[in-house]
Structures are given as C-alpha cells and as structure tokens.
Design an enzyme around this catalytic site. Structure first.
Site: not given
Ligand code: NAD
Length: 472
Positions: A64, A94, A106
């Site tokens: 906070h 971050k 989160k």
């Molecule tokens: P998402 O749900 O859009 O995509 C994740 C993909 O990973 C899915 O298509 C899923 O099928 C695939 N996946 C899961 N387990 C797998 C495995 N064992 N092998 C291969 N593929 C696998 O999620 P996202 O938003 O792209 O987030 C992905 C990562 O990025 C997470 O760690 C998230 O915290 C991080 N992140 C996301 C954002 C955002 O803006 N969306 C921002 C910062 C960080």
C-alpha cells in the site's frame, strides 16, 4: 541443493533477499516492503447447471505504499494463496521499476475456464466482483484489476458492468478495472501491450553491443531465432510483433497440445488463425511436431520465451537449456534453483518484472484516460496536423519544389491514441532497461539482471516509505 523444488513464492522471496543484501535499508523497512499487506480469500457459491459449485478465489494487495494497488486476475485450476501472493509481490516491484505509481496486487479464481460456458464464466466473474466490492477490494483509488492468464477484455467488461451497477453514479467508475474493450472505456493498444513490451525490452538488450557480447552474440535483434512456450495473449503478440517489427525468426512454438518447429520460421499470425479454426497448433503447414511436448526447453535458439506459467524452467530441466537468452514473458517462469544452473551456464535471463511490464504500463495509461474522461490525442491531433501542413507548405514555398502526396500525408500526420500509447510504452521499456543496466554496472558483485532489477525497484519503494515518514 535438495531435490525439493522451490515454490514460486519461495523463489520470489529468495530473489528479494539476494537483492536486499546489496542495499543499506534498515531491516524493518525491508521486512515491510517484502510482506503482503492484505490477503483476502473468499469462497462463494455459483449455480452451474443444476448444482451449486463453491468457487475458491483470492485478491492479494502486496503493498500500500502507493494507491491504488494494481494487478491482473488469473483464472486457472492451479490458483492458490501462495501463487497469488507471489504474483502480487512481483507487481509491486514491476510497477516501481517502470515508474507506474501503484502498489502491487493480484487476483485469482481457482477454475479451469475451458470447463465453463461463457454464460457460466460471466456468472462467476460477476460474483467475484461483488465479493471484491463488498470488502472494498476494488475501486479506481483502491485496487484496479486487469487481465492475466485465463482472462481478457471480456472478463474486464463484466467486472466494470458489475461495479457500475453497485456504485451507480461514481464519476470515475470506469477506472475501477483496466484491459477493458476499447468500446467499454478501454484503450487502443492494451491487448498487445505486454507482448509489445517484451519486444521493446528484447530489442533494447540487443541495442547494447556490450550486453550481446556476454552471450557471444552480434548486436541487433534482426535475424535472431526464438522459441515460444504458450501462444496466449503474451506469447502470441511477442512472436507476431518480434517477427513483423524486429525481423526475428520464430522456429518453435509450444502449447498444451504439443510443440511444433520449423527451421524456416513460423508465421505466428497465420498460426494463431489456424489454432482458432482447428483448436490446435499441431500439423500447421510447414512444421514438424516434437516427440515430447516439454522438449521446447532444450531447443537450440537465441531467445527462449516462456510465456505460459511460472516454474516452467526448474531444477529438473534447466540443465537442458541451449538458448543464449531467456526472455521471461510469463511471471516467474524460472525457479530460483534453475536460475543458479542457468547463470552458471552463462545464460542471460531478462527478468519478468521488467520484460512483461508493458501490460501494467498501458493499463496505467488506460486508468489515466478514464480519470481524465478524454481519449488520448483528441485535443492536440488536429492542431499538430495543421502545424505540420504549414511547415511543409513553407518548405515547398522556400525550395520551389513540391513534396509528393504520400510523403506529405506521412509528414503531416497527427498522433492517434495508439501512436501515443506505443510511444509511451517504448519510452518506458527503454528507460527501465537503462536503469537496470546502471544498477548492474554500479554494484560490483551483482552478476545478473534480475538482481539489478530487484535492487532498482526496492530502492524506489524504500524511498516512498521514507518520504512518508513511516521509517524515520
Ligand atoms: P493466456 O491465458 O492468454 O495464455 C497462456 C497460454 O499458455 C495458453 O494458451 C495456454 O494454453 C498455454 N499454456 C499453459 N500451460 C502450458 C504448457 N505447460 N505448455 C505450453 N503452453 C501452455 O495468458 P497470458 O495473459 O498470455 O499470460 C501468460 C503469462 O504472462 C502469465 O504468467 C501471466 O501472469 C503473464 N503476464 C500476462 C500479462 C497480460 O497482460 N496478459 C501481463 C504480464 C504478465
């Protein structure tokens, strides 16, 4: 090293302790920075078909020191309290690193979204939002969620609508959540922001010959080979933008159904369409399939991009990594144990807290847009355009030559919202990398970018606390 794998939260903690040792802040202050300030676990019933299901969900506010707190909402059957705490913690560092003035937070809902219909997901999302409102864990000045693994603009629209029903008439209510559809008070450029940020971060690394030399590579991102795990929001846009704007060659893609590869390169945009149509990446024309899905880790390439979930590169498979760079697009994809192995092999890890900060950066722009109730570029675009036209006309008059229509249109264009968002994101990623490098060079015994990033972030959070007078 014992055989037990360090959990995600333990890894974040270990990284924090490693970096904190390079600072001179009092122990109490470091402890305050480290701990989660508020953890809310909820269990609520939702009627699915003819039965009631009790849904387990969380919202964690890590720090906070700045308000509101900010962080995505994850829908996954793997969600648990430790995971959400680790993710919330990373958000604080971050935000500090990229100068986004929020504390970290989160949320997580323990469900597998694939097992529910859109109507059922809407019910769950709306009920989760009601719980957040009831406990004052959401609001433009309190805590502002965004998309994460398993969620997107659609879920954010449901959250906004539920919030506005409960807080009718609240002037800034649109700023209670970011990552919304553009037509629902979202911002152009948010969908691809995290992947675009990953690209800018990587490009920045390759802009420094000294950094490239460490991994025996030539500067410049063009022509570098990439393997991506996870073709979701972050993985897809990282690949597509790296190819289109950086000239990168994506030679491998791993998804739940398997891993495909092609030395010629894989067109990520076409692959995305193919997966939407067929439900799988397998048998995409021009590619072959690996016998073992998880061997994406050991593929020979310049840049390995884990973009799925945490702890994907761990003590069991870190030895197999052949890439020169690991670009942490996902949060926490490398465990603390794996990191020791990778660093000993001379592999450079570009850390999550920096590399995937594009999402929260553009979320910040969206929040500002919602608070100011005006689209970026609306006020100045015409003025800029008219000024450029006058300048071009003056040059034509002075030189007696006329510029072609195509060039004239290009030179006199005023910035749209998406241009300004990209420009702000690019500036953020370039500047944050410069700051990490500065710490890296200044601190004698710091040998990795993650520790340098942590130190930079901890110092910023500490100076906020000190300015508050909490720790005299
Ligand atoms: P998402 O749900 O859009 O995509 C994740 C993909 O990973 C899915 O298509 C899923 O099928 C695939 N996946 C899961 N387990 C797998 C495995 N064992 N092998 C291969 N593929 C696998 O999620 P996202 O938003 O792209 O987030 C992905 C990562 O990025 C997470 O760690 C998230 O915290 C991080 N992140 C996301 C954002 C955002 O803006 N969306 C921002 C910062 C960080």
């Amino acid at each position: 090293m014992s055989n037990k794998q360090a959990s995600f939260y333990q890894s974040v903690d270990r990284n924090f302790e490693k970096a904190a040792a390079f600072t001179k802040h009092p122990k109490g202050l470091l402890e305050q920075i480290k701990v989660c300030n508020a953890v809310y676990q909820m269990n609520f019933p939702v009627k699915i078909g003819s039965t009631y299901q009790v849904i387990e969900a969380y919202r964690v506010q890590h720090s906070h020191h700045r308000l509101p707190t900010k962080g995505g909402i994850r829908f996954s059957h793997l969600v648990n309290s430790e995971e959400v705490k680790a993710l919330a913690t990373l958000m604080t560092y971050k935000c500090a690193l990229v100068d986004v003035p929020f504390g970290g937070a989160k949320g997580g809902v323990r469900i597998s979204p694939r097992e529910y219909t859109p109507e059922q997901l809407e019910k769950i999302t709306r009920r989760y939002t009601v719980e957040l409102v009831r406990k004052n864990f959401i609001g433009p000045g309190v805590d502002v969620p965004a998309p994460d693994y398993g969620t997107g603009a659609r879920e954010m629209a449901w959250i906004l609508d539920t919030y506005q029903q409960l807080r009718n008439g609240e002037l800034d209510s649109a700023a209670c959540v970011t990552g919304k559809p553009v037509a629902q008070n979202g911002i152009n450029g948010r969908t691809e922001a995290t992947g675009r940020g990953v690209f800018y971060g990587l490009r920045e690394f390759f802009n420094y010959p000294e950094d490239c030399k460490k991994v025996g590579m030539k500067p410049g991102i063009e022509g570098k080979t990439m393997v991506i795990q996870g073709l979701g929001n972050v993985g897809y846009y990282t690949g597509a933008i790296s190819i289109e704007e950086g000239g990168v060659k994506v030679i491998g893609v791993s998804e739940l159904e398997g891993t495909i590869y092609s030395e010629e390169g894989i067109d990520i945009v076409k692959l995305g369409k193919y997966r939407k149509e067929t439900g799988s990446i397998l048998n995409f024309p021009g590619t072959k399939t690996l016998a073992n899905r998880d061997d994406w880790v050991s593929m020979e390439c310049d840049i390995l991009v884990p973009a799925a979930l945490e702890s994907q590169i761990n003590k069991s498979n870190a030895k197999k990594v052949k890439a020169k760079i690991i670009a942490e697009a996902a949060n926490g994809p490398v465990t603390a144990d794996a990191e020791l192995i990778l660093l000993a092999k001379g592999i450079v890890i570009i850390p999550d807290m920096y590399l995937n900060a594009g999402g929260v950066t553009v979320s910040y722009f969206e929040w500002l847009k919602n608070l100011s109730h005006v689209r970026y570029g609306r006020i100045e675009k015409r003025f800029d355009q008219n000024s450029y036209v006058n300048i071009v006309s003056a040059v034509e008059k002075l030189t007696g030559k006329s510029i072609g229509m195509k060039e004239k249109n290009f030179l006199t264009r005023g910035a749209d919202e998406v241009d300004l968002v990209r420009s702000g994101l690019e500036e953020t990623m370039v500047e944050a990398y410069r700051q990490i490098r500065e710490t890296y060079k200044r601190k004698k015994n710091v040998t990795d970018l993650r520790t340098a990033a942590f130190i930079t972030a901890i110092n910023k959070v500490a100076s906020d606390y000190l300015a508050l007078g909490v720790f005299p």
